[in-house]
Design a protein around this motif. Structure first.
Motif, PDB file in Angstrom:
ATOM      1  N   SER A 180      20.648   1.342  -0.367  1.00 14.40           N
ATOM      2  CA  SER A 180      19.744   2.052   0.291  1.00 14.40           C
ATOM      3  C   SER A 180      20.030   2.435   1.857  1.00 14.40           C
ATOM      4  CB  SER A 180      18.584   0.936   0.632  1.00 14.40           C
ATOM      5  OG  SER A 180      17.546   1.324   1.369  1.00 14.40           O
ATOM      6  N   ASP A 181      19.748   3.642   2.152  1.00 17.04           N
ATOM      7  CA  ASP A 181      19.731   3.922   3.502  1.00 17.04           C
ATOM      8  C   ASP A 181      18.966   3.523   4.381  1.00 17.04           C
ATOM      9  OD1 ASP A 181      21.874   5.821   2.346  1.00 17.04           O
ATOM     10  OD2 ASP A 181      20.535   7.241   1.987  1.00 17.04           O
ATOM     11  N   GLY A 182      18.127   2.716   4.364  1.00 19.19           N
ATOM     12  CA  GLY A 182      17.216   2.140   5.147  1.00 19.19           C
ATOM     13  C   GLY A 182      15.501   2.150   4.271  1.00 19.19           C
ATOM     14  N   TYR A 183      14.713   1.514   4.965  1.00 13.14           N
ATOM     15  CA  TYR A 183      13.448   1.155   4.402  1.00 13.14           C
ATOM     16  C   TYR A 183      12.476   2.360   4.872  1.00 13.14           C
ATOM     17  CZ  TYR A 183      15.265  -3.584   3.601  1.00 13.14           C
ATOM     18  OH  TYR A 183      15.918  -4.473   2.993  1.00 13.14           O
ATOM     19  N   GLU A 184      11.820   2.683   3.644  1.00 10.81           N
ATOM     20  CA  GLU A 184      10.714   3.624   4.005  1.00 10.81           C
ATOM     21  C   GLU A 184       9.349   2.841   4.333  1.00 10.81           C
ATOM     22  OE1 GLU A 184      10.461   6.471   0.975  1.00 10.81           O
ATOM     23  OE2 GLU A 184      12.269   7.555   1.282  1.00 10.81           O
ATOM     24  N   GLY A 185       9.298   1.704   3.973  1.00 12.28           N
ATOM     25  CA  GLY A 185       8.124   1.048   4.239  1.00 12.28           C
ATOM     26  C   GLY A 185       8.289  -0.615   4.106  1.00 12.28           C
ATOM     27  N   ASP A 186       7.200  -1.198   4.283  1.00 13.77           N
ATOM     28  CA  ASP A 186       7.342  -2.862   3.880  1.00 13.77           C
ATOM     29  C   ASP A 186       7.103  -3.349   2.495  1.00 13.77           C
ATOM     30  OD1 ASP A 186       7.604  -3.379   6.853  1.00 13.77           O
ATOM     31  OD2 ASP A 186       5.595  -2.608   7.101  1.00 13.77           O
ATOM     32  N   LEU A 187       5.884  -2.662   1.981  1.00 14.98           N
ATOM     33  CA  LEU A 187       5.548  -3.200   0.536  1.00 14.98           C
ATOM     34  C   LEU A 187       5.435  -2.219  -0.405  1.00 14.98           C
ATOM     35  CD1 LEU A 187       4.358  -5.417  -1.417  1.00 14.98           C
ATOM     36  CD2 LEU A 187       2.169  -4.651  -0.489  1.00 14.98           C
ATOM     37  N   VAL A 188       5.842  -2.282  -1.456  1.00  8.18           N
ATOM     38  CA  VAL A 188       5.603  -1.483  -2.450  1.00  8.18           C
ATOM     39  C   VAL A 188       5.120  -2.269  -3.717  1.00  8.18           C
ATOM     40  CG1 VAL A 188       8.201  -1.466  -3.754  1.00  8.18           C
ATOM     41  CG2 VAL A 188       6.437   0.139  -4.247  1.00  8.18           C
ATOM     42  N   TRP A 189       4.238  -1.938  -4.418  1.00 10.92           N
ATOM     43  CA  TRP A 189       3.704  -2.596  -5.678  1.00 10.92           C
ATOM     44  C   TRP A 189       3.446  -1.506  -6.676  1.00 10.92           C
ATOM     45  CZ3 TRP A 189      -1.210  -2.573  -8.704  1.00 10.92           C
ATOM     46  CH2 TRP A 189      -1.309  -3.674  -9.296  1.00 10.92           C
ATOM     47  N   ILE A 190       3.964  -1.805  -7.850  1.00  9.30           N
ATOM     48  CA  ILE A 190       3.828  -1.007  -9.107  1.00  9.30           C
ATOM     49  C   ILE A 190       2.955  -1.679 -10.059  1.00  9.30           C
ATOM     50  CG2 ILE A 190       5.267   0.057 -10.784  1.00  9.30           C
ATOM     51  CD1 ILE A 190       7.668  -0.084  -8.789  1.00  9.30           C
ATOM     52  N   GLY A 191       1.915  -1.242 -10.702  1.00  4.33           N
ATOM     53  CA  GLY A 191       0.966  -1.762 -11.392  1.00  4.33           C
ATOM     54  C   GLY A 191      -0.278  -0.946 -11.628  1.00  4.33           C
ATOM     55  N   ASN A 192      -0.802  -0.931 -12.736  1.00  2.77           N
ATOM     56  CA  ASN A 192      -1.728  -0.172 -13.204  1.00  2.77           C
ATOM     57  C   ASN A 192      -3.265  -0.823 -13.026  1.00  2.77           C
ATOM     58  OD1 ASN A 192      -0.145   1.818 -14.430  1.00  2.77           O
ATOM     59  ND2 ASN A 192       0.073   0.755 -16.253  1.00  2.77           N
ATOM     60  N   TRP A 193      -4.205   0.075 -12.572  1.00  2.00           N
ATOM     61  CA  TRP A 193      -5.680  -0.914 -12.042  1.00  2.00           C
ATOM     62  C   TRP A 193      -5.936  -1.411 -13.544  1.00  2.00           C
ATOM     63  CZ3 TRP A 193      -7.336  -1.746  -7.482  1.00  2.00           C
ATOM     64  CH2 TRP A 193      -8.582  -1.978  -7.022  1.00  2.00           C
ATOM     65  N   GLY A 194      -6.029  -0.776 -14.481  1.00  2.00           N
ATOM     66  CA  GLY A 194      -6.673  -1.519 -15.719  1.00  2.00           C
ATOM     67  C   GLY A 194      -8.250  -1.420 -15.750  1.00  2.00           C
ATOM     68  N   ASP A 195      -8.701  -2.470 -16.488  1.00  2.00           N
ATOM     69  CA  ASP A 195     -10.038  -2.928 -16.894  1.00  2.00           C
ATOM     70  C   ASP A 195     -10.993  -3.511 -15.818  1.00  2.00           C
ATOM     71  OD1 ASP A 195      -9.912  -0.719 -19.030  1.00  2.00           O
ATOM     72  OD2 ASP A 195      -8.669  -2.412 -19.962  1.00  2.00           O
ATOM     73  N   GLU A 196     -10.318  -3.792 -14.629  1.00  2.00           N
ATOM     74  CA  GLU A 196     -10.842  -4.619 -13.871  1.00  2.00           C
ATOM     75  C   GLU A 196     -10.823  -6.075 -14.167  1.00  2.00           C
ATOM     76  OE1 GLU A 196     -12.360  -3.162 -11.068  1.00  2.00           O
ATOM     77  OE2 GLU A 196     -12.571  -1.028 -12.096  1.00  2.00           O
TER      78      GLU A 196
END
Length: 378
Positions: A180-196
């Motif tokens: 990595s050349d450096g961070y673009e942000g603090d937190l990344v989250w990968i996930g679908n919203w789904g059916d509540e």
């Protein structure tokens, strides 16, 4: 060994979290010298949605990352199973296939010498029992279940006579730490919203802590309703939409940490089944924080591989510590990476599959073609 695999989709991971593991296992099997033929239904819901939203370019990118893989699209009404299954040693049918196809393949098993397994990687055995019960597995040699609880349900309900626990795992050819050349942000989250199924948890463990701490965060996924997008915007969280699964390592490298917020059915009814997301994060060397779930099958070491937060306030504290670069963060990330490499790769799962094949009497499991294997894994 000639293997025929029936996937819901190889080409698309749109709302199809199992794509990572299915692709990784297929690649590993090919690398070991097996003949692997993969079928997926034409106009399947995942692929159809992907192309509708992102065009054919999304499929072209898949081939760039998985040059060894390809699939044959079939029409369920016209597929010639006699030709498809000819000379097969092992056939695996993923549980997102139609009931009628599952039954027809079982009928062919009665007339043939190949071994036939059903592969369950979802919580529907708990949440949609009638639909899962309706699968005719009477001619199948057994079930590959991605957790002990799922395996026990199949055996207790009499849906199958034999079952093995076959956890998901990381495809470490794709999912690995990247520079990595450096961070673009603090937190990344990968996930679908789904059916509540986890709306409350997403607010408590993700959205609200990010908002209160003023972190720079980005969330990727599909099936986000307007109220969810509004909540992200109000919290100052950027919404990135669909992210190709194979690009997750590139994204992880740009952020300080990620989080795991499991869906309700896994927390309440299926302890020990973490889904693929923690495997992905740990394999990529990004610190992982998690809302509560029970690691009943002892896949990981909580506290050493990742940190649990029991409530939103604990999550805030952990997030602050990660961003501050507390010494435990580096130690935890390194421990998690070693855990994946030592126990939870697709290569480990293929080893387990070979053991199952031996139990079933499939005796021609191909040894590793060393030269080709090294070339592919580099």
């Amino acid at each position: 060994m000639k293997m025929v695999l029936f996937y819901h989709s190889l080409l698309s991971d749109w709302n199809h979290g199992n794509a990572h593991f299915l692709r990784g296992v297929a690649t590993e099997l090919i690398a070991r010298g097996n003949e692997v033929i993969i079928y997926e239904p034409e106009n399947g819901w995942s692929l159809s949605n992907l192309i509708q939203e992102h065009g054919e370019k999304a499929v072209e990118e898949f081939y760039e990352y998985y040059p060894l893989l390809k699939s044959i699209q079939y029409n369920a009404a016209t597929i010639d199973l006699d030709a498809v299954l000819q000379d097969a040693d092992l056939v695996i049918v993923h549980e997102w296939n139609e009931h009628s196809l599952v039954k027809k393949i079982g009928e062919k098993r009665k007339q043939s010498s190949f071994k036939l397994l059903f592969h369950d990687t979802h919580h529907r055995a708990v949440t949609e029992r009638e639909s899962m019960k309706a699968y005719d597995l009477s001619a199948y040699d057994g079930v590959l279940a991605f957790g002990n609880m799922i395996k026990e349900i199949y055996l207790k309900e009499g849906w199958t006579k034999r079952a093995w626990t076959w956890h998901e795992a990381a495809d470490t050819r794709i999912f690995k730490p990247l520079p990595s050349d450096g961070y673009e942000g603090d937190l990344v989250w990968i996930g679908n919203w789904g059916d509540e199924e986890r709306t409350k948890e997403l607010f408590e463990f993700l959205i609200n802590p990010v908002k209160e701490l003023g972190l720079k965060a980005k969330i990727y996924g599909v099936r986000y309703p307007e109220h969810a997008k509004k909540a992200l915007k109000d919290a100052g969280i950027e919404y990135g939409g669909w992210l190709p699964n194979f690009k997750a390592p590139e994204v992880f490298a740009k952020y300080r940490f990620t989080a795991h917020v499991p869906r309700g059915p896994y927390v309440r009814s299926l302890p020990g089944i973490p889904t693929i997301r923690p495997f992905e994060a740990m394999a990529c060397g990004i610190p992982l924080l998690s809302s509560p779930w029970s690691d009943a099958e002892h896949l990981f070491t909580p506290g050493k591989d990742f940190k649990f937060a029991q409530n939103g306030e604990e999550m805030k504290v952990l997030m602050q510590q990660v961003v501050a670069g507390e010494p435990w963060v580096k130690d935890m990330t390194e421990h998690a990476l070693q855990t994946i490499r030592q126990k939870h790769t697709c290569a480990h799962r293929v080893d387990e599959l070979y053991t199952i094949c031996e139990e079933l009497g499939v005796n021609n499991c191909s040894p590793v073609n060393t030269d080709e294997y090294v070339k592919i894994t580099q």
